[in-house]
Design an enzyme around this catalytic site. Structure first.
Site, PDB file in Angstrom:
ATOM      1  N   ASP A   1       6.867 -54.151  34.161  1.00 54.94           N
ATOM      2  CA  ASP A   1       7.107 -55.229  35.108  1.00 54.94           C
ATOM      3  C   ASP A   1       6.410 -56.470  34.573  1.00 54.94           C
ATOM      4  OD1 ASP A   1       8.394 -53.363  36.570  1.00 54.94           O
ATOM      5  OD2 ASP A   1       7.028 -53.372  38.276  1.00 54.94           O
TER       6      ASP A   1
ATOM      7  N   ASP B   1      18.579 -50.940  44.354  1.00 54.39           N
ATOM      8  CA  ASP B   1      17.379 -50.581  45.115  1.00 54.39           C
ATOM      9  C   ASP B   1      17.862 -49.985  46.432  1.00 54.39           C
ATOM     10  OD1 ASP B   1      15.727 -51.572  43.172  1.00 54.39           O
ATOM     11  OD2 ASP B   1      15.359 -53.494  44.160  1.00 54.39           O
TER      12      ASP B   1
END
Lengths: 251, 208
Positions: A11, A130
């Site tokens: 990330d 997601d």
């Protein structure tokens, strides 16, 4: 025989590596270029960069990171986060990304997936979903998990395959950052629904979770972040473990 | 030595460029070009290819004289040429992706969709698979049989003359993943994304 892939995910925020616990409480864990190189030297089958706050911040730093990484790592590099348009995809590919993952934009404007897969080929278009459980179904969330689109994740995955996605990256919102394992039920259902490869993500806490993602979840590839970059396990340890459980991996 | 990577505005070739530059260091001059004269004067040519068979052929045809220049380079002058992925597929007479499209016709054969056996095999064939080396090829010097290479494709090249096949890979069936015919080389897999072993293949081509 085609091998199951292990994909460490970094990330990235403002050009630096971070990993959130349920998308908040970020910690800095270093330089993405160096980390990616460590992963590829250690046998990572692919590297994934997720520009986590890109949707609402200046994201030019990611282009620089991608460009530098692609000159050092010679395994596939997937980049996602804040990808809004065909032009964004073009820019990332030109900087050296091999695949681009599209999340919010694919929900808001399916044409982005249709047009980009036509223009650059399905092989470089990954649709990232997601998903969060609601009753007996899963709903697709956008904007880094902040907005509920109320779209059914299974139907959506199928639609994205038809629109030209080459792979589906499925993250369980319920599991992300919890380290209790993938949402196997979700992975299995999406893997059986589509005929393109599925990458499982969200919730890995130990190596057995990777095994479960592949054996039970029927994923072609498993993505994990924190178990690798805080040094809990190396990519090699993960591969050796999968190998010992009879899962075909590249060693 | 001058090596041209043909930039015909089809797909993303930055990884190909990066890997060849990494291997070439300063011993070999790598040119990324669609300039016909530069291609003609090169010692070797790399023909990348991403997207569909049709989109690549269309993009080649858009650049006036490029097809003829490549034809002269590879077929008349017999200089070394390396096709990667759809770059290899374009060697065929014909491809069936999107619509029936005529290829370069350098190696007789066709490019068809991989049989997914009613969904048993996911397509695209994405990831690391082992190659079965079936004949000696100059680009496989010091490459072990069963080495892992990175693949991303849904279509396969089926050459008529099986003698051109230098390696296959197992996915649904025996897929042709490398060919060598005199001065023409091609891989279905991506050496530029196949880690150190892939870079070795690139090195072997540069050292021909």
């Amino acid at each position: 025989m085609l091998k199951n892939r292990i994909i460490p995910c970094l990330d990235v925020k403002n050009g630096r590596v971070v990993k959130g616990i349920n998308f908040v409480d970020l910690k800095d864990a270093g330089d993405p270029v160096e980390q990616a190189k460590i992963y590829s030297d250690g046998g990572a089958d692919e590297i994934c960069f997720l520009d986590i706050t890109a949707s609402n911040e200046n994201r030019d730093t990611i282009y620089d990171v991608v460009e530098k990484t692609s000159k050092k790592c010679f395994v596939p590099l997937t980049v996602g986060g804040g990808v809004r348009s065909v032009e964004d995809i073009n820019k990332l590919l030109s900087c050296g990304a091999d695949k681009v993952s599209i999340n919010t934009a694919a929900v808001e404007n399916p044409k982005v997936v249709i047009d980009s897969s036509k223009k650059f080929g399905s092989q470089c278009i990954v649709v990232a979903i997601d998903a969060k459980k609601n009753g007996d179904k899963w709903e697709v969330f956008t904007h880094g998990g902040r907005n509920n689109s109320s779209i059914d994740a299974l139907e959506y995955a199928k639609q994205m395959e038809e629109n030209g996605a080459g792979e589906i990256l499925v993250t369980s919102m319920d599991r992300d950052g919890t380290q209790v394992g993938y949402d196997i039920d979700l992975m299995t259902k999406i893997s059986s629904k589509v005929n393109i490869p599925v990458i499982a993500s969200g919730g890995v806490g130990n190596l057995d979770h990777l095994v479960d993602g592949i054996k039970l979840g029927k994923a072609s590839a498993v993505l994990a972040a924190s178990i690798f970059h805080y040094g809990k396990y190396s990519v090699k340890e993960a591969k050796d473990y999968l190998d010992s459980k009879g899962i075909p991996v590249r060693i | 030595m001058n090596v041209s990577i043909v930039d015909y505005k089809s797909g993303n070739i930055s990884s190909v460029i990066n890997s060849f530059k990494e291997v070439a260091e300063d011993k070999v001059n790598i040119e990324v070009t669609s300039d016909l004269n530069k291609i003609k004067l090169s010692d070797k040519v790399v023909l990348p290819g991403q997207g569909s068979f049709k989109s690549c052929i269309d993009a080649l045809n858009k650049i006036n004289g490029l097809k003829e220049t490549l034809n002269e380079f590879a077929m008349t002058n017999k200089k070394p040429l390396f096709g990667i992925c759809v770059g290899l597929q374009m060697f065929a007479d014909i491809g069936y992706e999107e619509s029936e499209t005529q290829g370069l016709g350098w190696i007789s054969g066709k490019v068809s969709k991989i049989d997914n056996q009613n969904g048993k095999f996911k397509l695209p064939h994405i990831g690391w698979n082992q190659i079965n080396i079936v004949k000696e090829s100059k680009i496989f010097k010091d490459i072990n049989d069963k080495s892992h290479m990175y693949f991303v494709h849904s279509y396969e090249f089926i050459p008529e003359d099986k003698n051109v096949i230098s390696a296959t890979t197992d996915y649904s069936s025996n897929i042709v993943c490398s060919v060598e015919k005199e001065n023409i080389f091609g891989t279905q897999f991506h050496p530029e994304k196949s880690d150190k072993i892939g870079l070795k293949i690139i090195n072997n081509f540069l050292n021909l």
